[in-house]
Design an enzyme around this catalytic site. Sequence first.
Site, PDB file in Angstrom:
ATOM      1  N   HIS A  83      16.340 -17.130  -6.711  1.00 18.73           N
ATOM      2  CA  HIS A  83      16.593 -15.250  -6.227  1.00 18.73           C
ATOM      3  C   HIS A  83      15.113 -14.530  -6.164  1.00 18.73           C
ATOM      4  O   HIS A  83      14.879 -13.684  -5.539  1.00 18.73           O
ATOM      5  CB  HIS A  83      17.499 -15.054  -6.607  1.00 18.73           C
ATOM      6  CG  HIS A  83      18.204 -13.865  -5.160  1.00 18.73           C
ATOM      7  ND1 HIS A  83      17.760 -12.619  -5.385  1.00 18.73           N
ATOM      8  CD2 HIS A  83      18.287 -13.870  -3.724  1.00 18.73           C
ATOM      9  CE1 HIS A  83      18.012 -11.452  -4.676  1.00 18.73           C
ATOM     10  NE2 HIS A  83      18.690 -12.570  -3.736  1.00 18.73           N
ATOM     11  N   CYS A  84      15.093 -13.423  -7.494  1.00 18.94           N
ATOM     12  CA  CYS A  84      14.211 -12.653  -7.689  1.00 18.94           C
ATOM     13  C   CYS A  84      13.318 -12.357  -6.771  1.00 18.94           C
ATOM     14  O   CYS A  84      12.840 -11.977  -6.039  1.00 18.94           O
ATOM     15  CB  CYS A  84      14.448 -12.315  -9.126  1.00 18.94           C
ATOM     16  SG  CYS A  84      15.915 -11.905  -9.853  1.00 18.94           S
ATOM     17  N   ILE A  85      11.957 -13.689  -7.620  1.00 18.67           N
ATOM     18  CA  ILE A  85      10.382 -13.215  -7.199  1.00 18.67           C
ATOM     19  C   ILE A  85      10.324 -13.795  -6.277  1.00 18.67           C
ATOM     20  O   ILE A  85       9.204 -13.159  -5.191  1.00 18.67           O
ATOM     21  CB  ILE A  85       9.042 -14.336  -8.221  1.00 18.67           C
ATOM     22  CG1 ILE A  85      10.610 -13.431  -9.793  1.00 18.67           C
ATOM     23  CG2 ILE A  85       8.282 -14.256  -8.400  1.00 18.67           C
ATOM     24  CD1 ILE A  85       9.203 -14.184 -10.794  1.00 18.67           C
ATOM     25  N   ASP A  94      12.657 -10.695  -3.628  1.00 20.91           N
ATOM     26  CA  ASP A  94      12.941  -9.541  -3.403  1.00 20.91           C
ATOM     27  C   ASP A  94      11.864  -8.463  -3.336  1.00 20.91           C
ATOM     28  O   ASP A  94      11.776  -7.133  -2.345  1.00 20.91           O
ATOM     29  CB  ASP A  94      12.935  -9.076  -5.174  1.00 20.91           C
ATOM     30  CG  ASP A  94      14.545  -9.822  -5.607  1.00 20.91           C
ATOM     31  OD1 ASP A  94      15.191  -9.483  -4.727  1.00 20.91           O
ATOM     32  OD2 ASP A  94      14.990  -9.417  -6.545  1.00 20.91           O
TER      33      ASP A  94
END
Length: 434
Positions: free
Chosen positions: A259-261, A264
């Site tokens: 999800h993050c890189i 975001d």
Amino acid sequence: MKSVAIMGMGYVGLPTALELYSGGVRTIGIDISERRLAVIRDGSADLLDEDRLRLIEALGDEDFLLTPDASFLSDAGAVIVCVPTPLDRYLTPDLTALRAACASVVEHAVPGQVVILTSTSFVGTTRELLMEPLQRRGLVPGRDVYVAFSPERIDPGRPDHLQQRTPRVVGGATPECAERARAVLTLVAPIVHQVSSPEASELTKLYENSFRAVTLALANEFAEISRGFGLDPIEVTHAAGTKPYGFLVSYPGPGVGGHCIPCDPHYLLWQLRGSRRTAPIVEQAMRSIAARPRQVVDHAVETLSAVGCGLRGARIVVVGVSYKPGVQDLRESSALEIIAELGARGADVSFYDPLISRIVLPHGGAMDSEPDPSATDWDLAVIHTIHPGFDYQWAHQCPVVLDATYRFARPHHEDPGHRGRRVHRLPPHRAAAG
């Protein structure tokens, strides 16, 4: 703090709930998905071994409640919001789940409650979705309720990055909000660093993951540079990493998932576009990350061509499809795009992953994992994700291996000088590193 409610029981919410429960806090896990709750109740949720043991213990205790009913929020002294914040197909923030969760929190908030948002979003989310709606309800942040933002720092599948050993950041609507939120967060984190506002904390999270995106994009770029010079990118990376300052080791790979890189930094870019501002370095990094899976496919074409085989009709197995080792997480996995692109170019492509039995491809269609990959004569194996604890000796028997991880270990008995097969990967003394 006698009771804490966790809104959202996914990859962040469930480990957080188990950590709180282990600390003697009555924990209320709320998720609107009955299917997700069923997965947790039957013990098949994707967890580290330590958390799996905690879950077995918690499921038999009345102080660990799992429910889809948001009205239980009113029973908690603190509420932690841990719902997903994905992107839509146009790389625009999809706040459907977050807006719904925050609306439920506002509806059921009670005086004295601490509300902590942890889901990554744009700067100003905490104010817009929690502080202002609560005030309209007559609950003034800092006086009646205590609101803060503290970005999650969960690294799935990494026992060396446990949240109870990872510092947290918090920014409160007021100093009192920050202090009360800090007291809650110390139940799950060793250190809590306080910043001046929710907005500062929100931007901290976007900076963290934008920084990581830039370093990974650069690592992949240097892998291509090293390839052009006929050098081993892992050797170069390790050598640069001996410098004790000014360098952060980042490894190249087949693509960036989770999800993050992949997601975001787009929250930041989306917000900046709204005010006609730019972040050229972040923008370029995200373009580079998006292009990486197609680079892997191009390398597959070149690798097959080098042994006189065309891509059309070639039998290719992609080894591992989760976005990182040791997890069953397919979110934004580059393997899905690689498989779809290989198929679109005419390859007969399959996959093998001991943790994932079935995948759905980006533009439709589903595929099941090969039950026995050693039973097929593959023309090429593309190494995408290697899970610890499983035997991959069969992959070494493939005539050609494209190691997109750069660290796939060669069997000890194999002669590095043997010319009977073409292996496009690292030499054995580098393959197991890092």
